[in-house]
Write a protein that holds these residues in place. Structure first.
Motif, PDB file in Angstrom:
ATOM      1  N   GLY A 169      -7.652 -35.636   8.733  1.00  9.13           N
ATOM      2  CA  GLY A 169      -8.592 -35.581   7.799  1.00  9.13           C
ATOM      3  C   GLY A 169      -8.544 -36.938   6.730  1.00  9.13           C
ATOM      4  N   VAL A 170      -7.431 -37.477   6.838  1.00  9.45           N
ATOM      5  CA  VAL A 170      -7.416 -38.871   6.259  1.00  9.45           C
ATOM      6  C   VAL A 170      -7.859 -39.887   6.984  1.00  9.45           C
ATOM      7  CG1 VAL A 170      -5.766 -40.748   5.540  1.00  9.45           C
ATOM      8  CG2 VAL A 170      -5.327 -38.215   4.739  1.00  9.45           C
ATOM      9  N   VAL A 171      -7.587 -39.787   8.334  1.00  9.03           N
ATOM     10  CA  VAL A 171      -8.220 -40.901   9.261  1.00  9.03           C
ATOM     11  C   VAL A 171      -9.713 -40.744   9.265  1.00  9.03           C
ATOM     12  CG1 VAL A 171      -8.169 -41.421  11.722  1.00  9.03           C
ATOM     13  CG2 VAL A 171      -6.135 -40.815  10.627  1.00  9.03           C
ATOM     14  N   ALA A 172     -10.130 -39.433   9.246  1.00 12.86           N
ATOM     15  CA  ALA A 172     -11.814 -39.428   9.328  1.00 12.86           C
ATOM     16  C   ALA A 172     -12.347 -39.985   8.103  1.00 12.86           C
ATOM     17  CB  ALA A 172     -12.058 -37.898   9.483  1.00 12.86           C
ATOM     18  N   GLN A 173     -11.779 -39.605   6.809  1.00  6.80           N
ATOM     19  CA  GLN A 173     -12.205 -40.573   5.654  1.00  6.80           C
ATOM     20  C   GLN A 173     -12.237 -41.920   5.524  1.00  6.80           C
ATOM     21  OE1 GLN A 173     -13.859 -38.851   3.319  1.00  6.80           O
ATOM     22  NE2 GLN A 173     -13.619 -36.908   4.411  1.00  6.80           N
ATOM     23  N   LEU A 174     -11.149 -42.523   6.271  1.00  8.32           N
ATOM     24  CA  LEU A 174     -10.994 -43.855   6.386  1.00  8.32           C
ATOM     25  C   LEU A 174     -12.045 -44.452   7.326  1.00  8.32           C
ATOM     26  CD1 LEU A 174      -7.218 -44.490   6.804  1.00  8.32           C
ATOM     27  CD2 LEU A 174      -8.842 -44.992   4.771  1.00  8.32           C
ATOM     28  N   GLN A 175     -12.469 -43.659   8.498  1.00  5.74           N
ATOM     29  CA  GLN A 175     -13.406 -44.004   9.302  1.00  5.74           C
ATOM     30  C   GLN A 175     -14.784 -43.933   8.673  1.00  5.74           C
ATOM     31  OE1 GLN A 175     -12.298 -41.232  12.511  1.00  5.74           O
ATOM     32  NE2 GLN A 175     -11.475 -42.963  13.806  1.00  5.74           N
ATOM     33  N   LYS A 176     -15.033 -43.064   7.902  1.00  4.05           N
ATOM     34  CA  LYS A 176     -16.357 -42.611   7.121  1.00  4.05           C
ATOM     35  C   LYS A 176     -16.882 -44.112   6.330  1.00  4.05           C
ATOM     36  CE  LYS A 176     -16.845 -37.642   7.066  1.00  4.05           C
ATOM     37  NZ  LYS A 176     -17.231 -36.452   6.131  1.00  4.05           N
ATOM     38  N   ARG A 177     -15.700 -44.491   5.861  1.00  9.89           N
ATOM     39  CA  ARG A 177     -15.718 -45.766   4.842  1.00  9.89           C
ATOM     40  C   ARG A 177     -15.892 -46.806   5.532  1.00  9.89           C
ATOM     41  NH1 ARG A 177     -13.803 -41.769   2.084  1.00  9.89           N
ATOM     42  NH2 ARG A 177     -14.010 -41.665  -0.054  1.00  9.89           N
ATOM     43  N   GLY A 178     -15.901 -46.707   7.015  1.00 11.61           N
ATOM     44  CA  GLY A 178     -16.257 -48.211   7.818  1.00 11.61           C
ATOM     45  C   GLY A 178     -15.065 -48.942   7.938  1.00 11.61           C
ATOM     46  N   ASP A 194       7.351 -30.564  16.207  1.00 15.14           N
ATOM     47  CA  ASP A 194       6.032 -30.622  16.961  1.00 15.14           C
ATOM     48  C   ASP A 194       5.496 -31.984  16.917  1.00 15.14           C
ATOM     49  OD1 ASP A 194       4.126 -29.273  18.121  1.00 15.14           O
ATOM     50  OD2 ASP A 194       3.180 -28.566  16.229  1.00 15.14           O
ATOM     51  N   CYS A 195       4.708 -32.245  18.069  1.00 18.10           N
ATOM     52  CA  CYS A 195       3.855 -33.479  18.127  1.00 18.10           C
ATOM     53  C   CYS A 195       2.396 -33.139  18.386  1.00 18.10           C
ATOM     54  CB  CYS A 195       4.598 -34.024  19.605  1.00 18.10           C
ATOM     55  SG  CYS A 195       6.136 -34.435  19.409  1.00 18.10           S
ATOM     56  N   PHE A 196       1.654 -34.116  18.119  1.00 16.35           N
ATOM     57  CA  PHE A 196       0.279 -34.176  18.415  1.00 16.35           C
ATOM     58  C   PHE A 196      -0.282 -35.376  18.584  1.00 16.35           C
ATOM     59  CE2 PHE A 196      -4.123 -34.022  17.098  1.00 16.35           C
ATOM     60  CZ  PHE A 196      -4.748 -32.840  17.347  1.00 16.35           C
ATOM     61  N   THR A 197      -1.118 -35.461  19.839  1.00 10.52           N
ATOM     62  CA  THR A 197      -1.740 -36.518  20.372  1.00 10.52           C
ATOM     63  C   THR A 197      -3.517 -36.577  20.357  1.00 10.52           C
ATOM     64  OG1 THR A 197      -0.106 -37.424  21.377  1.00 10.52           O
ATOM     65  CG2 THR A 197      -2.049 -38.491  21.968  1.00 10.52           C
ATOM     66  N   ILE A 198      -3.967 -37.463  19.822  1.00 11.89           N
ATOM     67  CA  ILE A 198      -5.639 -37.246  19.916  1.00 11.89           C
ATOM     68  C   ILE A 198      -6.133 -38.890  20.044  1.00 11.89           C
ATOM     69  CG2 ILE A 198      -6.101 -37.582  17.456  1.00 11.89           C
ATOM     70  CD1 ILE A 198      -8.344 -35.397  17.761  1.00 11.89           C
ATOM     71  N   ALA A 199      -7.316 -38.888  20.675  1.00  8.66           N
ATOM     72  CA  ALA A 199      -7.855 -40.310  20.896  1.00  8.66           C
ATOM     73  C   ALA A 199      -8.556 -40.572  19.598  1.00  8.66           C
ATOM     74  CB  ALA A 199      -8.877 -40.222  21.959  1.00  8.66           C
ATOM     75  N   LEU A 200      -8.484 -41.826  19.138  1.00  6.28           N
ATOM     76  CA  LEU A 200      -8.975 -42.509  17.904  1.00  6.28           C
ATOM     77  C   LEU A 200     -10.420 -42.143  17.902  1.00  6.28           C
ATOM     78  CD1 LEU A 200      -7.997 -44.026  15.561  1.00  6.28           C
ATOM     79  CD2 LEU A 200      -8.593 -46.183  16.739  1.00  6.28           C
ATOM     80  N   ASP A 201     -11.275 -42.234  18.749  1.00  9.43           N
ATOM     81  CA  ASP A 201     -12.522 -41.933  18.766  1.00  9.43           C
ATOM     82  C   ASP A 201     -13.018 -40.500  19.007  1.00  9.43           C
ATOM     83  OD1 ASP A 201     -12.144 -41.749  21.207  1.00  9.43           O
ATOM     84  OD2 ASP A 201     -13.501 -42.898  22.273  1.00  9.43           O
ATOM     85  N   GLN A 202     -12.116 -39.606  18.889  1.00  9.82           N
ATOM     86  CA  GLN A 202     -12.253 -37.938  19.058  1.00  9.82           C
ATOM     87  C   GLN A 202     -11.741 -37.328  17.898  1.00  9.82           C
ATOM     88  OE1 GLN A 202     -13.984 -36.847  21.606  1.00  9.82           O
ATOM     89  NE2 GLN A 202     -14.522 -38.805  22.232  1.00  9.82           N
ATOM     90  N   VAL A 203     -11.595 -37.914  16.692  1.00 12.61           N
ATOM     91  CA  VAL A 203     -10.894 -37.241  15.626  1.00 12.61           C
ATOM     92  C   VAL A 203     -11.754 -36.167  15.022  1.00 12.61           C
ATOM     93  CG1 VAL A 203     -10.201 -37.628  13.259  1.00 12.61           C
ATOM     94  CG2 VAL A 203      -9.574 -39.217  14.890  1.00 12.61           C
ATOM     95  N   HIS A 204     -11.244 -35.084  15.019  1.00 12.12           N
ATOM     96  CA  HIS A 204     -11.930 -33.782  14.576  1.00 12.12           C
ATOM     97  C   HIS A 204     -11.170 -32.663  13.892  1.00 12.12           C
ATOM     98  CE1 HIS A 204     -10.891 -32.975  18.660  1.00 12.12           C
ATOM     99  NE2 HIS A 204     -11.023 -31.616  18.206  1.00 12.12           N
ATOM    100  N   ARG A 205     -11.510 -31.915  13.368  1.00  9.12           N
ATOM    101  CA  ARG A 205     -10.717 -30.604  12.982  1.00  9.12           C
ATOM    102  C   ARG A 205     -10.009 -29.865  14.153  1.00  9.12           C
ATOM    103  NH1 ARG A 205     -11.623 -25.651  10.974  1.00  9.12           N
ATOM    104  NH2 ARG A 205      -9.380 -25.612   9.537  1.00  9.12           N
ATOM    105  N   THR A 206      -8.912 -29.587  14.003  1.00  7.75           N
ATOM    106  CA  THR A 206      -8.087 -28.836  15.273  1.00  7.75           C
ATOM    107  C   THR A 206      -7.624 -27.618  14.835  1.00  7.75           C
ATOM    108  OG1 THR A 206      -5.986 -29.695  15.013  1.00  7.75           O
ATOM    109  CG2 THR A 206      -7.438 -31.211  15.880  1.00  7.75           C
TER     110      THR A 206
END
Length: 390
Positions: A94-103, A72-84
């Protein structure tokens, strides 16, 4: 070979070579179940079932993910990360979102992952998925995040994107594993200590009940709320009780009526389980596997009767193990409601153990018993680049 398979799949999907390869192990927990989110003690180890990652930074502004085992594959824009609505992708997003939250400034990246951790067996495949990607992005982006912080990032990913209010143990064990050692973690202070455990002298055998569980089930989060209810009652009388780690059986007995029978049993289990972990470490230091195993049996009884997260199949497996010569101890492992039992077995009795317990299980349920012998290994690591070559 799994690393090579994932690396080859990366090249097929994305057309460029030499991704970063990462191994993220699953874990067993010898004793200390449902204590981590109560600020207690746990005694896990990383094992030789793992999730393998191939990750590369791209010139796009997209995250492209491939779950090799699911095809299975999944693609999302870097600036549109959200629960799917794609459950497996949420662990990674979720990992990406946490890294983004940390700046952290992320770039687009491509990722293929797959492995051999049995899903739903209580070996924390989800934590391995989270920790593997967190480790890979940390390395690729030269972010210099330490391992304990990576564990917290992976834990928060599970809280916010998988909606499981897990403790830190699973992520910690995947990142901090050490070959031929178990690690006692104090989930309040985050202090930890390693204890030698020679899996050649005493084998760890897992028996898979075949019952699939989901830690996102309402029962898991309900247990956490019940523990919090117990703390809120005790804190009215004992301000020092900030978590069940601070509670005693005397505290609970003095307010049994106010706690109510269910919350009382939940809290009593946690207090006793913390005591068992500390006792088990003393037994391990004294090389007394028999005494260690008795703590495991007591842990299972508490999980079955007081915490009520076992199931018939797990209970049958533990009782069957108890009848086999050379078994030091057995108990259910993981969040509960299915998954595996963990069994400590003398090396010369492993084949007989698998045969005897398997026969009991097949006779009772009409299906073969799946077992795994595990070796204790090191934590999340980057693999040699040479493995990535087709």
């Amino acid at each position: 070979m799994l690393a090579q398979t994932v690396a080859s799949a990366f090249q097929r999907h994305f057309g460029y070579a030499a991704p970063l390869l990462v191994r993220a192990p699953g874990r067993v927990n010898l004793i200390g179940e449902h204590t981590d989110y109560n600020n207690g003690f746990v005694l896990p180890a990383a094992v030789d079932k793992a999730i393998y990652y191939a990750v590369g930074l791209s010139s796009t502004a997209e995250i492209r993910l491939v779950a090799h085992d699911l095809n299975d594959c999944f693609t999302i824009a870097l600036d549109q990360v959200h629960r799917t609505d794609t459950p497996w992708a949420n662990y990674l997003l979720g990992v990406v979102a946490q890294l983004q939250k940390r700046g952290l400034t992320l770039t687009g990246f491509d990722c293929v992952f797959g492995g051999d951790i049995p899903i739903g067996a209580g070996m924390s495949s989800s934590a391995a998925v989270e920790c593997g990607l967190a480790f890979a992005l940390n390395r690729l982006l030269s972010a210099d995040i330490d391992k304990m912080e990576l564990a917290h990032i992976a834990q928060k990913a599970e809280h916010e994107y998988a909606l499981v209010q897990c403790g830190l143990m699973d992520q910690f064990a995947s990142l901090f594993g050490k070959p031929e050692h178990v690690v006692r973690l104090d989930c309040r202070s985050l202090e930890y200590a390693y204890f030698p455990f020679d899996t050649q002298a005493c084998r760890i055998v897992l028996c898979n009940s075949g019952v699939k569980h989901s830690l996102a089930s309402s029962e898991y989060n309900t247990r956490r709320k019940e523990c919090e209810r117990g703390v809120s009652v005790l804190r009215q009388y004992y301000p020092e009780v900030q978590s069940l780690r601070d509670a005693t059986l005397d505290h609970l007995a003095a307010h049994r009526d106010e706690l109510g029978p269910v919350v009382y049993r939940r809290c009593a289990y946690v207090v006793q389980e913390n005591q068992r972990v500390e006792a088990a470490c003393r037994h391990l230091a004294a090389h007394d596997l028999g005494a260690f195993g008795q703590e495991m049996y007591a842990s299972h009884a508490g999980l079955r009767d007081d915490y009520e997260v076992s199931c018939e199949e797990l209970d049958v497996l533990v009782e069957a193990a108890r009848q086999v010569p050379g078994v030091y101890g057995a108990r259910m492992m993981g969040g509960g409601f299915g998954g595996c039992t963990i069994n400590l077995v003398a090396p010369d009795q492993v084949e007989n153990f698998i045969r005897e317990v398997g026969a009991t299980y097949e006779q009772r349920y009409g299906r073969p018993l799946e077992t795994y012998q595990t070796t204790i290994v090191g934590g999340v690591e980057a693999l040699e680049a040479a493995v990535a070559q087709p």
